[in-house]
Every structure is written in C-alpha cells, then in structure tokens.
Enzyme design. Structure first.
Site, PDB file in Angstrom:
ATOM      1  N   SER A 123     -51.232  22.764 -15.122  1.00  0.00           N
ATOM      2  CA  SER A 123     -51.367  24.172 -14.719  1.00  0.00           C
ATOM      3  C   SER A 123     -51.243  25.120 -15.898  1.00  0.00           C
ATOM      4  O   SER A 123     -51.870  26.178 -15.902  1.00  0.00           O
ATOM      5  CB  SER A 123     -50.279  24.544 -13.706  1.00  0.00           C
ATOM      6  OG  SER A 123     -50.458  23.834 -12.531  1.00  0.00           O
ATOM      7  N   HIS A 144     -58.354  21.103 -12.366  1.00  0.00           N
ATOM      8  CA  HIS A 144     -57.114  21.693 -11.842  1.00  0.00           C
ATOM      9  C   HIS A 144     -57.227  22.012 -10.356  1.00  0.00           C
ATOM     10  O   HIS A 144     -58.078  22.797  -9.944  1.00  0.00           O
ATOM     11  CB  HIS A 144     -56.816  22.983 -12.629  1.00  0.00           C
ATOM     12  CG  HIS A 144     -55.556  23.658 -12.217  1.00  0.00           C
ATOM     13  ND1 HIS A 144     -55.540  24.909 -11.657  1.00  0.00           N
ATOM     14  CD2 HIS A 144     -54.257  23.254 -12.278  1.00  0.00           C
ATOM     15  CE1 HIS A 144     -54.292  25.257 -11.397  1.00  0.00           C
ATOM     16  NE2 HIS A 144     -53.499  24.276 -11.760  1.00  0.00           N
ATOM     17  N   GLU A 156     -60.758  23.811 -10.456  1.00  0.00           N
ATOM     18  CA  GLU A 156     -61.183  24.525 -11.660  1.00  0.00           C
ATOM     19  C   GLU A 156     -61.442  23.486 -12.752  1.00  0.00           C
ATOM     20  O   GLU A 156     -60.599  22.617 -13.006  1.00  0.00           O
ATOM     21  CB  GLU A 156     -60.114  25.534 -12.065  1.00  0.00           C
ATOM     22  CG  GLU A 156     -59.926  26.584 -10.965  1.00  0.00           C
ATOM     23  CD  GLU A 156     -58.855  27.616 -11.269  1.00  0.00           C
ATOM     24  OE1 GLU A 156     -59.204  28.752 -11.593  1.00  0.00           O
ATOM     25  OE2 GLU A 156     -57.661  27.276 -11.154  1.00  0.00           O
ATOM     26  N   ASN A 195     -54.997  31.797 -11.621  1.00  0.00           N
ATOM     27  CA  ASN A 195     -53.734  32.342 -12.123  1.00  0.00           C
ATOM     28  C   ASN A 195     -53.936  33.498 -13.099  1.00  0.00           C
ATOM     29  O   ASN A 195     -53.035  34.314 -13.275  1.00  0.00           O
ATOM     30  CB  ASN A 195     -52.858  31.244 -12.719  1.00  0.00           C
ATOM     31  CG  ASN A 195     -52.194  30.446 -11.602  1.00  0.00           C
ATOM     32  OD1 ASN A 195     -52.014  30.951 -10.499  1.00  0.00           O
ATOM     33  ND2 ASN A 195     -51.855  29.215 -11.881  1.00  0.00           N
TER      34      ASN A 195
HETATM   35  P1  NAD Z   1     -44.113  16.093  -9.705  1.00  0.00           P
HETATM   36  O1  NAD Z   1     -42.859  16.229 -10.512  1.00  0.00           O
HETATM   37  O2  NAD Z   1     -44.062  16.315  -8.233  1.00  0.00           O
HETATM   38  O3  NAD Z   1     -44.748  14.641  -9.961  1.00  0.00           O
HETATM   39  C1  NAD Z   1     -44.862  14.046 -11.213  1.00  0.00           C
HETATM   40  C2  NAD Z   1     -45.030  12.548 -11.030  1.00  0.00           C
HETATM   41  O4  NAD Z   1     -45.298  11.964 -12.299  1.00  0.00           O
HETATM   42  C3  NAD Z   1     -43.801  11.864 -10.469  1.00  0.00           C
HETATM   43  O5  NAD Z   1     -44.189  10.988  -9.419  1.00  0.00           O
HETATM   44  C4  NAD Z   1     -43.252  11.055 -11.661  1.00  0.00           C
HETATM   45  O6  NAD Z   1     -42.621   9.845 -11.271  1.00  0.00           O
HETATM   46  C5  NAD Z   1     -44.515  10.777 -12.416  1.00  0.00           C
HETATM   47  N1  NAD Z   1     -44.307  10.475 -13.819  1.00  0.00           N
HETATM   48  C6  NAD Z   1     -43.299  10.799 -14.630  1.00  0.00           C
HETATM   49  N2  NAD Z   1     -43.515  10.346 -15.871  1.00  0.00           N
HETATM   50  C7  NAD Z   1     -44.687   9.695 -15.813  1.00  0.00           C
HETATM   51  C8  NAD Z   1     -45.451   9.010 -16.762  1.00  0.00           C
HETATM   52  N3  NAD Z   1     -45.044   8.887 -18.023  1.00  0.00           N
HETATM   53  N4  NAD Z   1     -46.607   8.438 -16.342  1.00  0.00           N
HETATM   54  C9  NAD Z   1     -47.042   8.576 -15.061  1.00  0.00           C
HETATM   55  N5  NAD Z   1     -46.351   9.238 -14.126  1.00  0.00           N
HETATM   56  C10 NAD Z   1     -45.187   9.795 -14.513  1.00  0.00           C
HETATM   57  O7  NAD Z   1     -45.153  17.088 -10.403  1.00  0.00           O
HETATM   58  P2  NAD Z   1     -46.405  17.869  -9.738  1.00  0.00           P
HETATM   59  O8  NAD Z   1     -45.927  19.133  -9.148  1.00  0.00           O
HETATM   60  O9  NAD Z   1     -47.196  16.917  -8.934  1.00  0.00           O
HETATM   61  O10 NAD Z   1     -47.189  18.278 -11.068  1.00  0.00           O
HETATM   62  C11 NAD Z   1     -47.946  17.332 -11.795  1.00  0.00           C
HETATM   63  C12 NAD Z   1     -48.987  18.073 -12.602  1.00  0.00           C
HETATM   64  O11 NAD Z   1     -49.801  18.827 -11.702  1.00  0.00           O
HETATM   65  C13 NAD Z   1     -48.421  19.059 -13.607  1.00  0.00           C
HETATM   66  O12 NAD Z   1     -49.228  19.031 -14.767  1.00  0.00           O
HETATM   67  C14 NAD Z   1     -48.559  20.401 -12.900  1.00  0.00           C
HETATM   68  O13 NAD Z   1     -48.732  21.490 -13.799  1.00  0.00           O
HETATM   69  C15 NAD Z   1     -49.829  20.192 -12.110  1.00  0.00           C
HETATM   70  N6  NAD Z   1     -49.972  21.052 -10.921  1.00  0.00           N
HETATM   71  C16 NAD Z   1     -48.938  21.204 -10.022  1.00  0.00           C
HETATM   72  C17 NAD Z   1     -49.102  22.046  -8.923  1.00  0.00           C
HETATM   73  C18 NAD Z   1     -47.994  22.246  -7.895  1.00  0.00           C
HETATM   74  O14 NAD Z   1     -48.110  23.172  -7.079  1.00  0.00           O
HETATM   75  N7  NAD Z   1     -46.957  21.413  -7.875  1.00  0.00           N
HETATM   76  C19 NAD Z   1     -50.341  22.717  -8.725  1.00  0.00           C
HETATM   77  C20 NAD Z   1     -51.380  22.493  -9.635  1.00  0.00           C
HETATM   78  C21 NAD Z   1     -51.189  21.667 -10.732  1.00  0.00           C
END
Ligand code: NAD
Length: 288
Positions: A123, A144, A156, A195
């Site tokens: 993000s 994204h 995106e 955003n």
């Molecule tokens: P999260 O913390 O819910 O999940 C992250 C996952 O990655 C976990 O299951 C963790 O075990 C795993 N992980 C940790 N280290 C790892 C590694 N080395 N290799 C593989 N997996 C690993 O995070 P999220 O909210 O799902 O966010 C993940 C990405 O998505 C981020 O880059 C975030 O910016 C992006 N994002 C999040 C949202 C949101 O609303 N949460 C929206 C859009 C984009």
C-alpha cells in the site's frame, strides 16, 4: 488481450493475501497460498472457509457449489520453492516492511522459473523501492487491491520504468479476468489513485474538527449534500478504523502529531476504534 496466466501463487495469507487467493480461485485460477509456517496455514484454511461463507452471503450468484469449486482450486504450502515452481504470476502480500519484502523477493528470485511475473500488493511502498531485490525488473510491478476485495473490486496496476509494457498489459488483463476493475497508472505515485484522493480528504476533515472549526456530523453533511457522495469523511474513517489514521499521523509533523494525540485521547483510549468496535465518530448497532 488475455493474461495467459493459469497458475497464481500468493505470498502471505493475512488479511489481504487470503482475500486475493480466494478471489483468484473463485474466478477460476489454480492458486497456491504460501506462508511461513504450517501453523499459520491452518489459520489460512479457516480464513478461506470463512470467505466462502461471506461470498455466499454477499456476492451475487455465489452458491455453495461455486465456493466449493473455488476451495478445490486453492492449495497451501509452506515450501516457497514448491509453491512457485509452476507459477505464471506471484502476488506478494507479506507484511508492509521493506526488509521483509526485500528478503522475500531475494528468496523468490532464487526459486521462481524465468516465466514468473512478480506483483506486490504494497500500500505504501513504491515498486521501485523493492525492484533491486528481484532478479527480473522487467517482470515486476505493483498490483494493489482494496480490503474486502469482493465488494471493493478495484485493482490498481503500477509499474516502474523498467516494467515491460507486455507484462503490464498481461497483469491488467489478469485483474479483469479475476473480477476486478483494473486501474492502470501511467507512472509511479505514492498512494496510487485512491489514496492520493482519500488521504488528503480525511486529513482535511480531521483538521476541521481537531482545530475547532466544525463537528464530524456537519463536515459529513456538507460533503454528502455538496457533492452527492454517499458517505462523509468521518463515516469513511469509521469504516477504515481509527487505528490506521492514528498510526499514520503519529509519525508525521507537529500538526499531524496533534491530530494523533486528539484521536488517542477522545477515541482510541476509550475503545472507540470505528465501526468494527461498535463506536467511532458514530455509534453502530452491533447486532446489525
Ligand atoms: P497481514 O499482517 O494481515 O498478513 C501478512 C501475512 O504475511 C501473514 O500471514 C504473515 O504470516 C505472512 N508473512 C510474514 N512474513 C512472511 C514472509 N517472509 N513470507 C511470506 N509471508 C510472510 O498483512 P495484510 O494486511 O494482509 O497486508 C499485506 C500487504 O497487503 C501489505 O503490503 C499491505 O500494505 C497490503 N495491503 C493491505 C491492505 C489492508 O487493508 N490490510 C489493503 C491493501 C494492501
């Protein structure tokens, strides 16, 4: 144009990774979800089962047969090399920390076949912050998604100067094939499109209230009546959850830190975290 993508591997099975994996399988792709341990993958399976139920309730035409078919196209693995061995596309959704992302791309580059396209769901990082950790700058870009992908189905697509136009177009096609509305960006921009619009709006709304010019309900009213938008900025903040703006503001300049302190005192410290907690700027019916 078609994407020519069949096998998709999603790295990370947290909030967004699990949604991206399930949605891709729902749309007919063969999906492998990778995470760092088998224990975490047990949670992932529970998330997928939960998403199947959510789709049945919230997505038109999502019968049990269709969500079962999605689950049957979805497998999990904690072995990175095996998970990406035949991947056409890897979508990375690991934690938003540049060191974890870079480490992930170094290992991924050593394991994935030459054909594999890498896409980050980051993000806040730009793909050019990460590209040097990959072995294939021409096959790397950002894809994204938004939280609750089945409702907020934008994707995106943002490349670096090194991304091949053919790869970019295939990923745009893939986004469409998996049920998203693709939003291609012509060049890198922090915040993508959504955003870039939303963050300044929410920031201006908070400033009006925190520095004593107006009230949340009046700000929301003027935005809704004046623009025809269905929701005002404080309603949106309640949906996002107040921890997110707090964390962003707490690391900003003095003005932003004042806004963060105000959010903490009046909302976070009182357990008012937004809609999910039952109260934020508005009170919600928890049974609804
Ligand atoms: P999260 O913390 O819910 O999940 C992250 C996952 O990655 C976990 O299951 C963790 O075990 C795993 N992980 C940790 N280290 C790892 C590694 N080395 N290799 C593989 N997996 C690993 O995070 P999220 O909210 O799902 O966010 C993940 C990405 O998505 C981020 O880059 C975030 O910016 C992006 N994002 C999040 C949202 C949101 O609303 N949460 C929206 C859009 C984009």
């Amino acid at each position: 144009m078609t994407s020519n993508i069949t096998n998709v591997t999603v790295l990370g099975t947290g909030v967004l990774g699990s949604q991206i994996a399930f949605q891709s399988a729902y749309a007919g792709f063969t999906v492998t979800a990778y995470d760092i341990s088998d224990e975490i993958l047990e949670h992932a399976k529970a998330r997928f089962a939960g998403l199947a139920k959510v789709y049945q309730q919230q997505v038109d035409g999502a019968t049990e047969a269709r969500t079962d078919a999605a689950l049957s196209r979805l497998s999990v693995s904690s072995d990175l090399a095996a998970a990406v061995a035949d991947a056409d596309l890897v979508i990375e959704a690991v934690p938003e920390a540049v060191a974890i992302k870079r480490d992930t791309y170094q290992k991924l580059s050593a394991s994935a076949p030459a054909k594999t396209i890498f896409a980050t769901n980051s993000s806040t990082l730009l793909p050019s912050d990460i590209v040097s950790a990959t072995d294939r700058p021409d096959r790397f870009l950002a894809l994204h998604f938004a939280n609750e992908i089945w409702l907020h189905n934008t994707a995106e697509v943002m490349g670096t100067e090194q991304t091949s136009p053919e790869v970019f177009d295939r990923v745009v096609a893939y986004a469409k094939e998996m049920g998203m509305v693709p939003v291609p960006l012509h060049k890198e921009k922090s915040g993508y499109v959504l955003n870039s619009l939303l963050v300044p709006l929410l920031d201006a709304a908070l400033e009006l209230v925190v520095f004593g010019y107006s009230e949340p309900a009046d700000v929301d009213n003027v935005w809704r009546i004046g623009t025809g938008a269905p929701m005002g900025p404080f309603q949106i903040l309640d949906v996002v959850g107040l921890n997110t703006p707090y964390n962003i503001m707490a690391h900003g300049d003095e003005r932003k830190q004042q806004i963060a302190a105000w959010l903490k005192e009046h909302y976070l410290d009182q357990g008012k975290l937004g809609r999910a907690s039952g109260e934020g700027f508005y009170v919600y019916d928890k049974t609804a």
